[in-house]
Design an enzyme around this catalytic site. Structure first.
Site, PDB file in Angstrom:
ATOM      1  N   LYS A  32      47.184  28.171  28.823  1.00  0.00           N
ATOM      2  CA  LYS A  32      46.235  27.562  29.463  1.00  0.00           C
ATOM      3  C   LYS A  32      44.718  27.849  28.553  1.00  0.00           C
ATOM      4  O   LYS A  32      44.448  28.785  28.471  1.00  0.00           O
ATOM      5  CB  LYS A  32      45.981  27.671  30.922  1.00  0.00           C
ATOM      6  CG  LYS A  32      44.747  26.947  31.772  1.00  0.00           C
ATOM      7  CD  LYS A  32      45.261  27.426  33.145  1.00  0.00           C
ATOM      8  CE  LYS A  32      44.199  28.705  33.452  1.00  0.00           C
ATOM      9  NZ  LYS A  32      42.661  28.310  33.703  1.00  0.00           N
ATOM     10  N   ASP A  59      42.599  22.740  31.044  1.00  0.00           N
ATOM     11  CA  ASP A  59      42.421  22.924  32.400  1.00  0.00           C
ATOM     12  C   ASP A  59      40.624  22.714  32.520  1.00  0.00           C
ATOM     13  O   ASP A  59      39.919  23.700  32.488  1.00  0.00           O
ATOM     14  CB  ASP A  59      42.627  24.514  32.807  1.00  0.00           C
ATOM     15  CG  ASP A  59      42.222  25.007  34.358  1.00  0.00           C
ATOM     16  OD1 ASP A  59      41.816  23.884  35.203  1.00  0.00           O
ATOM     17  OD2 ASP A  59      41.892  26.041  34.563  1.00  0.00           O
ATOM     18  N   LYS A  61      39.268  20.366  34.536  1.00  0.00           N
ATOM     19  CA  LYS A  61      38.983  20.094  35.849  1.00  0.00           C
ATOM     20  C   LYS A  61      37.958  18.700  36.091  1.00  0.00           C
ATOM     21  O   LYS A  61      36.894  19.081  36.570  1.00  0.00           O
ATOM     22  CB  LYS A  61      38.631  21.362  36.764  1.00  0.00           C
ATOM     23  CG  LYS A  61      39.536  22.213  36.955  1.00  0.00           C
ATOM     24  CD  LYS A  61      38.894  23.503  38.016  1.00  0.00           C
ATOM     25  CE  LYS A  61      39.834  24.471  37.927  1.00  0.00           C
ATOM     26  NZ  LYS A  61      39.941  25.449  36.884  1.00  0.00           N
ATOM     27  N   ASP A  64      33.912  12.869  38.032  1.00  0.00           N
ATOM     28  CA  ASP A  64      32.983  12.156  37.709  1.00  0.00           C
ATOM     29  C   ASP A  64      33.408  10.866  38.455  1.00  0.00           C
ATOM     30  O   ASP A  64      34.301  10.443  38.671  1.00  0.00           O
ATOM     31  CB  ASP A  64      32.441  12.038  36.088  1.00  0.00           C
ATOM     32  CG  ASP A  64      31.121  11.598  35.844  1.00  0.00           C
ATOM     33  OD1 ASP A  64      30.635  10.885  36.414  1.00  0.00           O
ATOM     34  OD2 ASP A  64      30.629  12.353  34.884  1.00  0.00           O
ATOM     35  N   THR A 119      40.521  27.749  45.150  1.00  0.00           N
ATOM     36  CA  THR A 119      40.993  29.156  45.944  1.00  0.00           C
ATOM     37  C   THR A 119      39.721  29.843  46.078  1.00  0.00           C
ATOM     38  O   THR A 119      39.641  30.889  47.030  1.00  0.00           O
ATOM     39  CB  THR A 119      41.986  29.964  45.466  1.00  0.00           C
ATOM     40  OG1 THR A 119      41.743  30.067  43.829  1.00  0.00           O
ATOM     41  CG2 THR A 119      43.389  29.205  45.429  1.00  0.00           C
ATOM     42  N   ARG A 211      44.656  37.803  33.680  1.00  0.00           N
ATOM     43  CA  ARG A 211      44.475  39.260  33.405  1.00  0.00           C
ATOM     44  C   ARG A 211      45.291  40.314  33.511  1.00  0.00           C
ATOM     45  O   ARG A 211      45.422  41.006  32.501  1.00  0.00           O
ATOM     46  CB  ARG A 211      43.246  39.688  34.132  1.00  0.00           C
ATOM     47  CG  ARG A 211      41.740  39.270  33.852  1.00  0.00           C
ATOM     48  CD  ARG A 211      40.749  39.313  34.837  1.00  0.00           C
ATOM     49  NE  ARG A 211      40.928  38.202  35.974  1.00  0.00           N
ATOM     50  CZ  ARG A 211      40.273  38.200  37.002  1.00  0.00           C
ATOM     51  NH1 ARG A 211      39.184  38.745  37.192  1.00  0.00           N
ATOM     52  NH2 ARG A 211      40.689  37.371  37.935  1.00  0.00           N
TER      53      ARG A 211
HETATM   54  O1  C5P Z   1      43.051  36.540  35.515  1.00  0.00           O
HETATM   55  P1  C5P Z   1      43.864  35.762  36.661  1.00  0.00           P
HETATM   56  O2  C5P Z   1      45.315  35.787  36.302  1.00  0.00           O
HETATM   57  O3  C5P Z   1      42.955  35.630  37.758  1.00  0.00           O
HETATM   58  O4  C5P Z   1      43.228  34.189  35.989  1.00  0.00           O
HETATM   59  C1  C5P Z   1      43.800  32.869  36.707  1.00  0.00           C
HETATM   60  C2  C5P Z   1      43.493  31.920  36.023  1.00  0.00           C
HETATM   61  O5  C5P Z   1      43.382  30.641  36.689  1.00  0.00           O
HETATM   62  C3  C5P Z   1      42.003  31.514  35.432  1.00  0.00           C
HETATM   63  O6  C5P Z   1      41.912  31.062  34.393  1.00  0.00           O
HETATM   64  C4  C5P Z   1      41.117  30.729  36.510  1.00  0.00           C
HETATM   65  O7  C5P Z   1      40.202  30.086  36.021  1.00  0.00           O
HETATM   66  C5  C5P Z   1      42.335  29.791  37.042  1.00  0.00           C
HETATM   67  N1  C5P Z   1      42.341  29.517  38.393  1.00  0.00           N
HETATM   68  C6  C5P Z   1      42.344  30.032  39.439  1.00  0.00           C
HETATM   69  N2  C5P Z   1      42.298  29.744  40.856  1.00  0.00           N
HETATM   70  C7  C5P Z   1      42.160  28.284  40.897  1.00  0.00           C
HETATM   71  C8  C5P Z   1      42.225  27.628  39.649  1.00  0.00           C
HETATM   72  C9  C5P Z   1      42.237  27.988  38.553  1.00  0.00           C
HETATM   73  O8  C5P Z   1      42.451  31.336  39.603  1.00  0.00           O
HETATM   74  N3  C5P Z   1      42.165  27.933  42.198  1.00  0.00           N
END
Ligand code: C5P
Length: 232
Positions: A32, A59, A61, A64, A119, A211
């Site tokens: 992603k 991603d 998002k 507009d 979220t 992460r």
């Molecule tokens: O590091 P982590 O596993 O929390 O990363 C989750 C990824 O998913 C990040 O790139 C974050 O921006 C994305 N994301 C999220 N929640 C959302 C939409 C996207 O955590 N509702």
């Protein structure tokens, strides 16, 4: 497309991103690319990752007026990514326009999915700041229905919502779910987390993992652990 793990490449430079991908010698993970990397490095980073053979979820998002989103999607359709997204809050008219813009002259297009409610937004913020008073679960389901009615392929949502979205919008409607952690791992700033095993049971089609893989001592081993638990 079957179930898969998507690694969130949340890096701020091309060098860090490519050094991370260089660690994967045997597999080509689905990745992603989000706003941080895209705005830092521009569309070229997407072309470079694609040239290495990775599937890509872009991603960005978008949100507009319909005409602007349509034209932006037309520009992005040249990038040869697999999945791209926008905000369902932009309305069905915006989502339909996006789909039109994304469709290439030969009729092909990346999958288009919608963010329902982030979220990071909770019931209290939604009510007090956005003046949306319906229960957040209903709002998510309603936005998912709007996305399906506009012809989109799925939504980004919490794994906890995947089952109800499939029940309401159909088994083929994709649920792409971040917020995944190993049972023995750190949760960081994510609030509603599930394990890869639980996400699989709940019916997620794709899990997005950042992460727990990118910050692991051995990212390749962490990725393989995730795939084994989610895909089997
Ligand atoms: O590091 P982590 O596993 O929390 O990363 C989750 C990824 O998913 C990040 O790139 C974050 O921006 C994305 N994301 C999220 N929640 C959302 C939409 C996207 O955590 N509702």
């Amino acid at each position: 497309m079957g179930k898969d793990v998507i690694i969130a490449l949340d890096f701020d430079s091309r060098e860090k991103t490519l050094a991370f991908l260089d660690r994967f010698q045997e597999e080509k993970p689905f990745v992603k690319v989000g706003m941080e990397l895209f705005y830092a490095e521009g569309p070229d980073i997407v072309r470079q990752i694609r040239a290495r053979g990775h599937r890509i979820f872009l991603d960005l998002k978008l949100h507009d007026i319909p005409n602007t989103v349509k034209k932006a999607m037309a520009a992005l359709s040249a990038l040869d990514v697999d999945i791209i997204n926008l905000h369902a809050a932009g309305t069905k008219a915006m989502m339909s326009a996006a789909l039109e813009g994304l469709t290439r002259p030969d009729g092909t297009r990346p999958l288009l999915i919608a963010v329902t409610q982030l979220t990071s937004t909770d019931q209290e913020r939604m009510e007090q700041e956005l003046l949306i008073h319906a229960p957040i679960d209903e709002v998510v389901l309603h936005y998912a229905r709007n996305a399906r009615d506009a012809g989109l392929d799925g939504v980004v949502c919490s794994p906890l919502e995947a089952g109800s979205i499939h029940a309401r919008c159909g088994a083929d409607f994709l649920t792409v779910t971040p917020g995944v952690r190993f049972a023995d791992g750190e949760t960081g700033d994510q609030k509603r987390v599930t394990t890869p095993e639980r996400a699989r049971e709940l019916g997620s089609d794709y899990i997005v993992v950042g992460r727990p893989i990118t910050q692991a001592d051995d990212p390749v081993a962490a990725y393989r652990r995730c795939v084994a638990a989610f895909v089997g």
